[in-house]
Design a protein around this motif. Structure first.
Motif, PDB file in Angstrom:
ATOM      1  N   ARG A   9       0.838  -1.209   0.000  1.00  0.00           N
ATOM      2  CA  ARG A   9       0.000   0.000   0.000  1.00  0.00           C
ATOM      3  C   ARG A   9       0.870   1.256   0.000  1.00  0.00           C
ATOM      4  O   ARG A   9       0.632   2.189  -0.766  1.00  0.00           O
ATOM      5  CB  ARG A   9      -0.904   0.017   1.228  1.00  0.00           C
ATOM      6  N   TYR A  65      -7.569   0.346  -3.276  1.00  0.00           N
ATOM      7  CA  TYR A  65      -6.510  -0.202  -4.115  1.00  0.00           C
ATOM      8  C   TYR A  65      -7.038  -1.156  -5.184  1.00  0.00           C
ATOM      9  O   TYR A  65      -6.269  -1.908  -5.760  1.00  0.00           O
ATOM     10  CB  TYR A  65      -5.459  -0.895  -3.241  1.00  0.00           C
ATOM     11  N   ILE A  70      -7.345   2.774  -8.246  1.00  0.00           N
ATOM     12  CA  ILE A  70      -5.979   3.181  -8.598  1.00  0.00           C
ATOM     13  C   ILE A  70      -5.998   4.010  -9.876  1.00  0.00           C
ATOM     14  O   ILE A  70      -5.341   5.049  -9.969  1.00  0.00           O
ATOM     15  CB  ILE A  70      -5.062   1.950  -8.729  1.00  0.00           C
TER      16      ILE A  70
END
Length: 123
Positions: A9, A65, A70
């Motif tokens: 992350r 994510y 993203i």
């Protein structure tokens, strides 16, 4: 495993703003020792690094994510970068700004002189 997820992350957060498109993630992550085993054009990308027992899926990282999230973050960061670049290009040199200021001052002074002349001739 949580340690690797946290590292991934953090790494993604660092490299995303430097990418102009999600497809650039491969190079950005590779330069940090992380490689794709399932690429960003697949529904659930996954990466692996030396020393990891198994790949980590982007879905394991949480809702911020996913590949869609993203992509959105990269697009937003790139749009902000382009906006900043355009703003920088519009900045004029101090000499140009000084010339503009002096020209405006001269026009104002000329206007005041013209108004005084007009006033004198009316009287």
């Amino acid at each position: 495993m949580e340690e690797k997820i946290a590292l991934l992350r953090k790494t993604l957060d660092e490299v995303m703003p430097r990418c102009s498109a999600v497809e650039e993630l491969g190079n950005a992550l590779h330069s940090r020792g992380i490689d794709f085993v399932r690429f960003v054009d697949e529904p659930d990308p996954a990466v692996i690094a030396d020393g990891w027992e198994r790949p980590i899926s982007f879905n394991e990282l949480g809702p911020d994510y996913t590949i869609e999230a993203i992509r959105t973050r990269i697009d937003a960061a790139w749009a902000e970068y382009e906006k900043e670049q355009k703003a920088c290009c519009n900045v004029q040199s101090i000499d140009t700004l000084r010339e503009i200021y002096e020209t405006r001052q001269a026009i104002r002074e000329e206007s005041r002189i013209q108004q005084a002349i007009d006033r004198d001739f009316k009287d």
